[in-house]
Each structure stands twice: as C-alpha cells, then as structure tokens.
Design a protein around this motif. Structure first.
Motif, PDB file in Angstrom:
ATOM      1  N   GLY A   1       0.841  -1.193   0.000  1.00  0.00           N
ATOM      2  CA  GLY A   1       0.000   0.000   0.000  1.00  0.00           C
ATOM      3  C   GLY A   1       0.874   1.239   0.000  1.00  0.00           C
ATOM      4  N   TYR A   2       0.287   2.355  -0.304  1.00  0.00           N
ATOM      5  CA  TYR A   2       1.042   3.610  -0.312  1.00  0.00           C
ATOM      6  C   TYR A   2       0.148   4.739   0.118  1.00  0.00           C
ATOM      7  CZ  TYR A   2      -1.332   4.459  -4.745  1.00  0.00           C
ATOM      8  OH  TYR A   2      -2.288   4.640  -5.708  1.00  0.00           O
ATOM      9  N   LEU A   3       0.753   5.821   0.561  1.00  0.00           N
ATOM     10  CA  LEU A   3       0.029   7.034   0.888  1.00  0.00           C
ATOM     11  C   LEU A   3       1.004   8.200   0.866  1.00  0.00           C
ATOM     12  CD1 LEU A   3      -0.632   7.679   4.610  1.00  0.00           C
ATOM     13  CD2 LEU A   3       0.788   5.783   3.911  1.00  0.00           C
TER      14      LEU A   3
ATOM     15  N   LEU B   1      -1.362  13.816   4.208  1.00  0.00           N
ATOM     16  CA  LEU B   1      -2.084  13.386   5.404  1.00  0.00           C
ATOM     17  C   LEU B   1      -1.817  14.323   6.578  1.00  0.00           C
ATOM     18  CD1 LEU B   1      -3.820  11.294   6.920  1.00  0.00           C
ATOM     19  CD2 LEU B   1      -1.692  10.040   7.368  1.00  0.00           C
ATOM     20  N   ILE B   2      -0.547  14.648   6.794  1.00  0.00           N
ATOM     21  CA  ILE B   2      -0.181  15.528   7.914  1.00  0.00           C
ATOM     22  C   ILE B   2      -0.786  16.911   7.735  1.00  0.00           C
ATOM     23  CG2 ILE B   2       1.781  16.695   9.004  1.00  0.00           C
ATOM     24  CD1 ILE B   2       3.353  14.047   8.540  1.00  0.00           C
ATOM     25  N   ALA B   3      -0.808  17.403   6.493  1.00  0.00           N
ATOM     26  CA  ALA B   3      -1.385  18.726   6.219  1.00  0.00           C
ATOM     27  C   ALA B   3      -2.885  18.749   6.491  1.00  0.00           C
ATOM     28  CB  ALA B   3      -1.105  19.129   4.780  1.00  0.00           C
ATOM     29  N   LEU B   4      -3.559  17.613   6.357  1.00  0.00           N
ATOM     30  CA  LEU B   4      -5.012  17.547   6.578  1.00  0.00           C
ATOM     31  C   LEU B   4      -5.389  17.481   8.060  1.00  0.00           C
ATOM     32  CD1 LEU B   4      -5.968  14.975   3.795  1.00  0.00           C
ATOM     33  CD2 LEU B   4      -6.475  17.425   3.818  1.00  0.00           C
ATOM     34  N   MET B   5      -4.441  17.165   8.899  1.00  0.00           N
ATOM     35  CA  MET B   5      -4.746  16.971  10.318  1.00  0.00           C
ATOM     36  C   MET B   5      -4.955  18.313  11.026  1.00  0.00           C
ATOM     37  SD  MET B   5      -2.090  13.903  11.211  1.00  0.00           S
ATOM     38  CE  MET B   5      -2.673  13.745  12.893  1.00  0.00           C
TER      39      MET B   5
ATOM     40  N   ALA C   1      -1.924   0.565  12.374  1.00  0.00           N
ATOM     41  CA  ALA C   1      -3.243  -0.030  12.612  1.00  0.00           C
ATOM     42  C   ALA C   1      -3.904  -0.424  11.294  1.00  0.00           C
ATOM     43  CB  ALA C   1      -4.128   0.945  13.385  1.00  0.00           C
ATOM     44  N   VAL C   2      -3.813   0.436  10.288  1.00  0.00           N
ATOM     45  CA  VAL C   2      -4.390   0.132   8.973  1.00  0.00           C
ATOM     46  C   VAL C   2      -3.654  -1.040   8.334  1.00  0.00           C
ATOM     47  CG1 VAL C   2      -4.642   1.015   6.616  1.00  0.00           C
ATOM     48  CG2 VAL C   2      -5.362   2.411   8.551  1.00  0.00           C
ATOM     49  N   ALA C   3      -2.340  -1.060   8.459  1.00  0.00           N
ATOM     50  CA  ALA C   3      -1.555  -2.162   7.892  1.00  0.00           C
ATOM     51  C   ALA C   3      -1.965  -3.491   8.519  1.00  0.00           C
ATOM     52  CB  ALA C   3      -0.066  -1.909   8.094  1.00  0.00           C
ATOM     53  N   ALA C   4      -2.156  -3.485   9.819  1.00  0.00           N
ATOM     54  CA  ALA C   4      -2.542  -4.719  10.512  1.00  0.00           C
ATOM     55  C   ALA C   4      -3.964  -5.136  10.150  1.00  0.00           C
ATOM     56  CB  ALA C   4      -2.412  -4.534  12.014  1.00  0.00           C
TER      57      ALA C   4
ATOM     58  N   VAL D   1      -3.686   3.799   0.646  1.00  0.00           N
ATOM     59  CA  VAL D   1      -4.294   3.628   1.963  1.00  0.00           C
ATOM     60  C   VAL D   1      -4.610   4.958   2.641  1.00  0.00           C
ATOM     61  CG1 VAL D   1      -3.258   1.358   2.315  1.00  0.00           C
ATOM     62  CG2 VAL D   1      -2.065   3.381   3.116  1.00  0.00           C
ATOM     63  N   LEU D   2      -4.437   6.059   1.925  1.00  0.00           N
ATOM     64  CA  LEU D   2      -4.711   7.369   2.520  1.00  0.00           C
ATOM     65  C   LEU D   2      -6.149   7.454   3.060  1.00  0.00           C
ATOM     66  CD1 LEU D   2      -3.675  10.191   3.228  1.00  0.00           C
ATOM     67  CD2 LEU D   2      -4.397  10.942   0.970  1.00  0.00           C
ATOM     68  N   PRO D   3      -7.156   7.034   2.294  1.00  0.00           N
ATOM     69  CA  PRO D   3      -8.513   7.096   2.858  1.00  0.00           C
ATOM     70  C   PRO D   3      -8.679   6.249   4.121  1.00  0.00           C
ATOM     71  CG  PRO D   3      -8.606   6.760   0.479  1.00  0.00           C
ATOM     72  CD  PRO D   3      -7.173   6.617   0.891  1.00  0.00           C
ATOM     73  N   LEU D   4      -8.037   5.091   4.164  1.00  0.00           N
ATOM     74  CA  LEU D   4      -8.141   4.234   5.353  1.00  0.00           C
ATOM     75  C   LEU D   4      -7.475   4.876   6.568  1.00  0.00           C
ATOM     76  CD1 LEU D   4      -7.281   0.783   3.683  1.00  0.00           C
ATOM     77  CD2 LEU D   4      -9.549   1.636   4.321  1.00  0.00           C
ATOM     78  N   VAL D   5      -6.313   5.487   6.351  1.00  0.00           N
ATOM     79  CA  VAL D   5      -5.606   6.130   7.473  1.00  0.00           C
ATOM     80  C   VAL D   5      -6.357   7.381   7.913  1.00  0.00           C
ATOM     81  CG1 VAL D   5      -3.433   7.187   8.200  1.00  0.00           C
ATOM     82  CG2 VAL D   5      -3.388   5.180   6.740  1.00  0.00           C
TER      83      VAL D   5
END
Length: 168
Positions: free
Chosen positions: A28-30, A35-39, A132-135, A157-161
């Motif tokens: 998977g990739y993201l 992601l950090i900018a969206l937080m 957690a998403v990877a697991a 996996v960006l949407p999942l994370v």
C-alpha cells in the motif's frame, strides 16, 4: 521405486508452489505530507510555531535596526573621526554584528527544536494509524508515495488512514 520418487517430487513441488502463493506481498502507499497537512493538529502546531518565530523576529528587528543606524552614523562621520574613535566604532559595529549572527544561529536552533517538539506527537499519531491500517488490512508494506518512482500497483491507503484518524 522410481514411481515413488516422482510422486514425492511432484508433491514437494505442489507444496512449494502453494507456499509461494500464500506468501503474497500486499503493498500500500500514501502521501504522508498530504495526510499531515489535513490533520487539525498540524494547523494548531503551525500557528504555535509561527507565533514563536514571530517573537524571535520581533527581538531581532531592533538589533538589526540599531546596527544599520550605527553603521550609517559611522559612514557619515568616518572622514572626521580620529583613528582611535574610528577603531572603537568599528569594533563596536563588529561586536554588534557578531551578536546578531549568534542570535540568528540560536534562533534557528530554537525554531528547529520547537518544530520537532510540536510535530513529534503528530508524527507519532500518524505512524500509529498507519500501523493499525496495515494490521487490519493485512498490508505487508506501506510506502510513502513521494518516495516511489516506479513499482507494482498497490492500494492507496490514505482514505483508510484518514478514517483511522477521524479526518474527513
């Protein structure tokens, strides 16, 4: 006897092929920067960092203005100064310039330390969510899309994370 050896060979090949098929890698990739900018925590950290940097800048500005003023005065009066006075003023300007340089260096170090202090918990939270998403999705590897030039297709996996972090 030869028949038994052939049967064992075929069975061993089937077992090996079965094990290889079961050991498939899921990649998977993201984009961690995105992601950090969206937080929301990042926005709060950025505003705290900017306030800290602004305070340092407000301290530095008067020092620089003082140096510019003293240097302009020195240039105007330089021709009429005695050598001892001229040397004293040059030393004063040099000392002031060194203090400004030291302040700027220390400020940069303080800003780096502050950035790490503010971003550390955010990066830790992102790492925990990725794990957690990877697991839960059984990913073998999750890579940062900024570092991938070419590779096998994987799942973004960006949407999942984001879901794991509660970001819409």
């Amino acid at each position: 006897m030869k028949y038994l050896i052939k049967c064992l060979g075929v069975a061993a090949c089937c077992l090996l092929i079965g094990n290889v098929a079961q050991a498939q890698i899921k990649i998977g990739y993201l984009n961690t920067s995105e992601l950090i900018a969206l937080m929301p925590e990042t926005k709060a950290a950025d505003s705290q960092f900017n306030a800290f940097a602004q305070k340092l800048q407000q301290t530095l500005q008067p020092m620089q203005q003082d140096l510019q003023t003293k240097f302009a005065e020195y240039q105007e009066q330089q021709a009429t100064m005695a050598d001892a006075v001229k040397e004293s003023k040059e030393k004063e300007l040099q000392d002031l310039n060194e203090r400004i340089d030291q302040f700027q260096l220390k400020s940069q170090q303080d800003m780096q330390k502050k950035r790490e202090e503010l971003m550390g918990p955010i990066l830790e939270k992102v790492q925990t969510a990725i794990k957690a998403v990877a697991a839960s999705s059984k990913f073998t590897y999750i890579l940062d899309s900024n570092a991938i030039l070419h590779g096998p297709e994987g799942d973004n996996v960006l949407p999942l994370v984001k879901k794991e972090l509660g970001i819409n």
